[in-house]
Design a protein around this motif. Sequence first.
Motif, PDB file in Angstrom:
ATOM      1  N   SER A 116      49.792  26.805  46.163  1.00 11.14           N
ATOM      2  CA  SER A 116      49.095  26.590  44.894  1.00 11.14           C
ATOM      3  C   SER A 116      49.770  27.449  43.831  1.00 11.14           C
ATOM      4  O   SER A 116      50.680  28.224  44.128  1.00 11.14           O
ATOM      5  CB  SER A 116      47.626  27.002  45.005  1.00 11.14           C
ATOM      6  OG  SER A 116      46.975  26.298  46.028  1.00 11.14           O
ATOM      7  N   TYR A 117      49.273  27.319  42.613  1.00 11.57           N
ATOM      8  CA  TYR A 117      49.826  28.083  41.486  1.00 11.57           C
ATOM      9  C   TYR A 117      48.684  28.770  40.762  1.00 11.57           C
ATOM     10  O   TYR A 117      47.698  28.137  40.402  1.00 11.57           O
ATOM     11  CB  TYR A 117      50.619  27.159  40.568  1.00 11.57           C
ATOM     12  CG  TYR A 117      51.785  26.573  41.312  1.00 11.57           C
ATOM     13  CD1 TYR A 117      53.005  27.237  41.348  1.00 11.57           C
ATOM     14  CD2 TYR A 117      51.652  25.407  42.051  1.00 11.57           C
ATOM     15  CE1 TYR A 117      54.068  26.730  42.078  1.00 11.57           C
ATOM     16  CE2 TYR A 117      52.710  24.895  42.787  1.00 11.57           C
ATOM     17  CZ  TYR A 117      53.914  25.566  42.792  1.00 11.57           C
ATOM     18  OH  TYR A 117      54.962  25.077  43.540  1.00 11.57           O
ATOM     19  N   ILE A 118      48.822  30.068  40.595  1.00 13.96           N
ATOM     20  CA  ILE A 118      47.782  30.888  39.963  1.00 13.96           C
ATOM     21  C   ILE A 118      48.190  31.201  38.532  1.00 13.96           C
ATOM     22  O   ILE A 118      49.333  31.569  38.264  1.00 13.96           O
ATOM     23  CB  ILE A 118      47.577  32.192  40.752  1.00 13.96           C
ATOM     24  CG1 ILE A 118      46.915  31.865  42.087  1.00 13.96           C
ATOM     25  CG2 ILE A 118      46.763  33.199  39.955  1.00 13.96           C
ATOM     26  CD1 ILE A 118      46.717  33.072  42.985  1.00 13.96           C
ATOM     27  N   ARG A 119      47.234  31.055  37.643  1.00 15.23           N
ATOM     28  CA  ARG A 119      47.457  31.415  36.239  1.00 15.23           C
ATOM     29  C   ARG A 119      46.344  32.371  35.828  1.00 15.23           C
ATOM     30  O   ARG A 119      45.160  32.026  35.880  1.00 15.23           O
ATOM     31  CB  ARG A 119      47.418  30.168  35.360  1.00 15.23           C
ATOM     32  CG  ARG A 119      47.573  30.471  33.899  1.00 15.23           C
ATOM     33  CD  ARG A 119      48.807  29.814  33.381  1.00 15.23           C
ATOM     34  NE  ARG A 119      49.031  30.096  31.991  1.00 15.23           N
ATOM     35  CZ  ARG A 119      49.349  29.180  31.112  1.00 15.23           C
ATOM     36  NH1 ARG A 119      49.489  27.928  31.463  1.00 15.23           N
ATOM     37  NH2 ARG A 119      49.569  29.521  29.875  1.00 15.23           N
ATOM     38  N   PHE A 120      46.738  33.576  35.450  1.00 13.53           N
ATOM     39  CA  PHE A 120      45.756  34.557  34.980  1.00 13.53           C
ATOM     40  C   PHE A 120      45.373  34.216  33.553  1.00 13.53           C
ATOM     41  O   PHE A 120      46.210  33.802  32.749  1.00 13.53           O
ATOM     42  CB  PHE A 120      46.332  35.977  35.057  1.00 13.53           C
ATOM     43  CG  PHE A 120      46.398  36.486  36.460  1.00 13.53           C
ATOM     44  CD1 PHE A 120      45.307  37.132  37.028  1.00 13.53           C
ATOM     45  CD2 PHE A 120      47.530  36.280  37.234  1.00 13.53           C
ATOM     46  CE1 PHE A 120      45.361  37.578  38.339  1.00 13.53           C
ATOM     47  CE2 PHE A 120      47.589  36.718  38.546  1.00 13.53           C
ATOM     48  CZ  PHE A 120      46.500  37.370  39.098  1.00 13.53           C
ATOM     49  N   LEU A 121      44.090  34.392  33.248  1.00 14.05           N
ATOM     50  CA  LEU A 121      43.619  34.157  31.886  1.00 14.05           C
ATOM     51  C   LEU A 121      43.900  35.402  31.059  1.00 14.05           C
ATOM     52  O   LEU A 121      44.269  36.455  31.584  1.00 14.05           O
ATOM     53  CB  LEU A 121      42.144  33.790  31.915  1.00 14.05           C
ATOM     54  CG  LEU A 121      41.851  32.539  32.774  1.00 14.05           C
ATOM     55  CD1 LEU A 121      40.365  32.228  32.788  1.00 14.05           C
ATOM     56  CD2 LEU A 121      42.650  31.337  32.309  1.00 14.05           C
ATOM     57  N   GLU A 122      43.747  35.305  29.768  1.00  9.28           N
ATOM     58  CA  GLU A 122      44.177  36.338  28.821  1.00  9.28           C
ATOM     59  C   GLU A 122      43.713  37.747  29.174  1.00  9.28           C
ATOM     60  O   GLU A 122      44.450  38.702  29.007  1.00  9.28           O
ATOM     61  CB  GLU A 122      43.709  36.003  27.400  1.00  9.28           C
ATOM     62  CG  GLU A 122      44.264  34.717  26.838  1.00  9.28           C
ATOM     63  CD  GLU A 122      43.527  33.478  27.356  1.00  9.28           C
ATOM     64  OE1 GLU A 122      42.317  33.549  27.651  1.00  9.28           O
ATOM     65  OE2 GLU A 122      44.193  32.432  27.477  1.00  9.28           O
ATOM     66  N   ASP A 123      42.503  37.883  29.675  1.00 13.16           N
ATOM     67  CA  ASP A 123      41.967  39.220  29.934  1.00 13.16           C
ATOM     68  C   ASP A 123      42.487  39.830  31.236  1.00 13.16           C
ATOM     69  O   ASP A 123      42.272  41.008  31.488  1.00 13.16           O
ATOM     70  CB  ASP A 123      40.438  39.194  29.935  1.00 13.16           C
ATOM     71  CG  ASP A 123      39.848  38.280  31.005  1.00 13.16           C
ATOM     72  OD1 ASP A 123      40.595  37.738  31.850  1.00 13.16           O
ATOM     73  OD2 ASP A 123      38.613  38.115  30.997  1.00 13.16           O
ATOM     74  N   GLY A 124      43.160  39.041  32.086  1.00 16.38           N
ATOM     75  CA  GLY A 124      43.664  39.541  33.357  1.00 16.38           C
ATOM     76  C   GLY A 124      42.586  39.757  34.406  1.00 16.38           C
ATOM     77  O   GLY A 124      42.870  40.127  35.536  1.00 16.38           O
ATOM     78  N   GLU A 125      41.343  39.529  34.030  1.00 10.60           N
ATOM     79  CA  GLU A 125      40.213  39.725  34.940  1.00 10.60           C
ATOM     80  C   GLU A 125      39.723  38.407  35.520  1.00 10.60           C
ATOM     81  O   GLU A 125      38.724  38.373  36.231  1.00 10.60           O
ATOM     82  CB  GLU A 125      39.066  40.437  34.212  1.00 10.60           C
ATOM     83  CG  GLU A 125      39.448  41.815  33.678  1.00 10.60           C
ATOM     84  CD  GLU A 125      39.828  42.791  34.792  1.00 10.60           C
ATOM     85  OE1 GLU A 125      39.020  42.961  35.721  1.00 10.60           O
ATOM     86  OE2 GLU A 125      40.921  43.381  34.720  1.00 10.60           O
ATOM     87  N   ARG A 126      40.405  37.328  35.184  1.00  8.73           N
ATOM     88  CA  ARG A 126      40.058  35.997  35.692  1.00  8.73           C
ATOM     89  C   ARG A 126      41.352  35.234  35.953  1.00  8.73           C
ATOM     90  O   ARG A 126      42.351  35.459  35.278  1.00  8.73           O
ATOM     91  CB  ARG A 126      39.212  35.216  34.683  1.00  8.73           C
ATOM     92  CG  ARG A 126      37.880  35.855  34.383  1.00  8.73           C
ATOM     93  CD  ARG A 126      37.135  35.149  33.283  1.00  8.73           C
ATOM     94  NE  ARG A 126      37.912  35.261  32.025  1.00  8.73           N
ATOM     95  CZ  ARG A 126      37.902  34.356  31.051  1.00  8.73           C
ATOM     96  NH1 ARG A 126      37.160  33.272  31.151  1.00  8.73           N
ATOM     97  NH2 ARG A 126      38.620  34.532  29.967  1.00  8.73           N
ATOM     98  N   PHE A 127      41.310  34.326  36.923  1.00  4.31           N
ATOM     99  CA  PHE A 127      42.440  33.428  37.120  1.00  4.31           C
ATOM    100  C   PHE A 127      41.951  32.076  37.601  1.00  4.31           C
ATOM    101  O   PHE A 127      40.829  31.946  38.098  1.00  4.31           O
ATOM    102  CB  PHE A 127      43.501  34.013  38.070  1.00  4.31           C
ATOM    103  CG  PHE A 127      43.103  34.121  39.530  1.00  4.31           C
ATOM    104  CD1 PHE A 127      43.176  33.026  40.391  1.00  4.31           C
ATOM    105  CD2 PHE A 127      42.715  35.331  40.063  1.00  4.31           C
ATOM    106  CE1 PHE A 127      42.851  33.137  41.733  1.00  4.31           C
ATOM    107  CE2 PHE A 127      42.389  35.463  41.408  1.00  4.31           C
ATOM    108  CZ  PHE A 127      42.455  34.356  42.244  1.00  4.31           C
ATOM    109  N   ILE A 128      42.795  31.077  37.411  1.00  2.00           N
ATOM    110  CA  ILE A 128      42.530  29.735  37.909  1.00  2.00           C
ATOM    111  C   ILE A 128      43.618  29.388  38.923  1.00  2.00           C
ATOM    112  O   ILE A 128      44.702  29.963  38.910  1.00  2.00           O
ATOM    113  CB  ILE A 128      42.472  28.689  36.778  1.00  2.00           C
ATOM    114  CG1 ILE A 128      43.767  28.691  35.969  1.00  2.00           C
ATOM    115  CG2 ILE A 128      41.249  28.914  35.890  1.00  2.00           C
ATOM    116  CD1 ILE A 128      43.844  27.583  34.916  1.00  2.00           C
ATOM    117  N   VAL A 129      43.311  28.432  39.795  1.00  4.04           N
ATOM    118  CA  VAL A 129      44.247  27.965  40.813  1.00  4.04           C
ATOM    119  C   VAL A 129      44.530  26.497  40.535  1.00  4.04           C
ATOM    120  O   VAL A 129      43.600  25.696  40.368  1.00  4.04           O
ATOM    121  CB  VAL A 129      43.662  28.143  42.227  1.00  4.04           C
ATOM    122  CG1 VAL A 129      44.606  27.570  43.277  1.00  4.04           C
ATOM    123  CG2 VAL A 129      43.376  29.604  42.507  1.00  4.04           C
TER     124      VAL A 129
END
Length: 150
Positions: A116-129
Amino acid sequence: MKTALIRGMICVVLAGFAAHAAARPPLPLDSRHPILGSWVLPIEHPRHGECLETYYFRADGTTLVTSAEEVAETVFEISPKPSRAGFYRWSEKLVKDNGKKDCSGKVSRVGSESVSYIRFLEDGERFIVCQEESLRACFGPFYRLQGQSL
């Protein structure tokens, strides 16, 4: 007869080496990698309400996962830096499972692998897969649990 026995013994030894190599966890991650630590994914189940999946990403390349009644362990590899598109490539293999149902009501199969591919959201405290390096087919977000580590 002796030749067949020797060949059989060689095959057993080679299979043992292959199994040992496959069971070895990946190289340790840099202790500053953003994936390290504890993350939770809230999942809304249509009949049972909210269920939480918790992932404990360790620097030794293993992850402890809890999901409903399931307790599982994976070995994983993740790219040290994001791609130009901002995604980390994440591959994992399920190596242990207690055989109980996860939040989706399914039992995971030991030996299953995924990329899969992980992308961290702007705050670095959340990510999506995501299924690919694109925002077209993603789930999440996962939320960092503060003060939680293994």
